[in-house]
Write a protein that holds these residues in place. Structure first.
Motif, mmCIF file in Angstrom:
data_model
loop_
_atom_site.group_PDB
_atom_site.id
_atom_site.type_symbol
_atom_site.label_atom_id
_atom_site.label_comp_id
_atom_site.label_asym_id
_atom_site.label_seq_id
_atom_site.Cartn_x
_atom_site.Cartn_y
_atom_site.Cartn_z
ATOM 1 N N VAL A 1 0.847 -1.208 0.000
ATOM 2 C CA VAL A 1 0.000 0.000 0.000
ATOM 3 C C VAL A 1 0.877 1.250 0.000
ATOM 4 N N VAL A 2 0.430 2.252 -0.698
ATOM 5 C CA VAL A 2 1.025 3.595 -0.597
ATOM 6 C C VAL A 2 -0.022 4.456 0.117
ATOM 7 N N ASP A 3 0.344 4.935 1.296
ATOM 8 C CA ASP A 3 -0.587 5.753 2.086
ATOM 9 C C ASP A 3 -0.234 7.225 1.950
ATOM 10 N N ILE A 4 -1.225 8.026 1.602
ATOM 11 C CA ILE A 4 -1.023 9.470 1.457
ATOM 12 C C ILE A 4 -1.944 10.186 2.454
ATOM 13 N N PHE A 5 -1.340 11.048 3.256
ATOM 14 C CA PHE A 5 -2.124 11.830 4.221
ATOM 15 C C PHE A 5 -1.980 13.307 3.889
#
Ligand code: ADP
Length: 255
Positions: free
Chosen positions: A121-125
């Motif tokens: 997963v690539v998590d972007i916040f």
């Protein structure tokens, strides 16, 4: 804060409420690598918007049932701080933040080479610290730079800005008063080769106005792309300057 009255004029002698020309962006400042615990990060100011983006990954997916065997998944969480607007905003997710998260993820996912990282997963916040209209486009711009800072393989950066209509005038990058009291707002996101990955519209345009606004927004995205690129190359130039003595023999350094 600009107070609006009844004889509100969005354009006086060719200048807008904040002194800009109709085809001008608000001032933009981008800083790369501002968070040491994130794999990639970016702080952006677009006018009075202040937004921070953090990227984590590619990393293991939790919960595991979300894993895809052929590619990485991309998650995007947009959040507005309760102090980011004039009246305190109720903390936590709401319908608007779900919508902005979804369209922002869809704006960025097409450029990320997810097939390189199956089951991850690539998590972007994205955290909005101060809002003044255009926070989704600021968030996408910051997230795009943060993804590059994290070293996530991408086909290109994504740049985003809005064009709209206020007082019957088509203008670029509406600020809060123009957005609140204007007739239309159309945020777009675009790659440098002109592929559009986000186009939303609030309000009404005629067909001609739509064409004019789209051209204006595309031109804004091109300008933002140059600023994003410069911010990234400045960071790497600084890094290579700091580490120039440590470069191994035979490694070419491009200035
Ligand atoms: P964007 O920020 O992408 O332009 P919107 O058009 O939905 O998104 O919002 C325009 C502006 O309205 C925001 O940038 C912010 O300044 C203001 N705004 C949005 N949600 C709230 C809220 N819950 N409370 C106060 N102001 C808000």
């Amino acid at each position: 804060m600009i107070f609006m009255d009844e004889d509100l004029s969005f354009l006086k002698n060719g200048f807008r409420l904040d002194g800009r020309r109709p085809d001008e962006l608000r001032p933009i400042k981008i800083e790369v690598g501002v968070l040491s615990r994130a794999d990639g990060s970016c702080y952006i100011e677009m006018g009075d918007n202040k937004v921070i983006a953090a990227v984590y990954g590619p990393r293991e997916v939790h919960p595991r049932h979300l894993q895809k065997v052929t590619r990485a998944i991309v998650r995007f969480r947009y959040n507005m701080a309760s102090f980011s607007v004039e009246e305190r905003k109720r903390p936590g997710p709401d319908r608007r933040s779900h919508e902005v998260s979804k369209v922002s993820r869809e704006a960025l996912e097409p450029v990320i080479l997810t097939a390189y990282f199956p089951r991850s997963v690539v998590d972007i916040f994205v955290e909005v610290l101060q809002a003044d209209a255009g926070t989704r486009t600021a968030g996408i711009n910051a997230a795009s730079v943060a993804l590059a800072d994290a070293g996530i393989p991408m086909t290109s950066l994504v740049s985003a800005c809005a064009a709209g209509k206020a007082g019957g005038h088509i203008m670029l990058d509406l600020m809060k008063e123009e957005d609140n009291f204007g007739e239309a707002d159309m945020p777009i996101a675009m790659t440098p080769s002109g592929e559009i990955s986000l186009l939303q519209m609030d309000g009404n345009f005629t067909q001609e106005e739509f064409g004019e606004a789209l051209e204006l927004a595309k031109n804004g995205c091109r300008q933002i792309y140059d600023i994003q690129r410069k911010a990234l190359s400045d960071k790497y130039r600084k890094m290579s300057g700091e580490k120039s003595n440590e470069v191994a023999e035979g490694v070419e350094v491009y200035e």
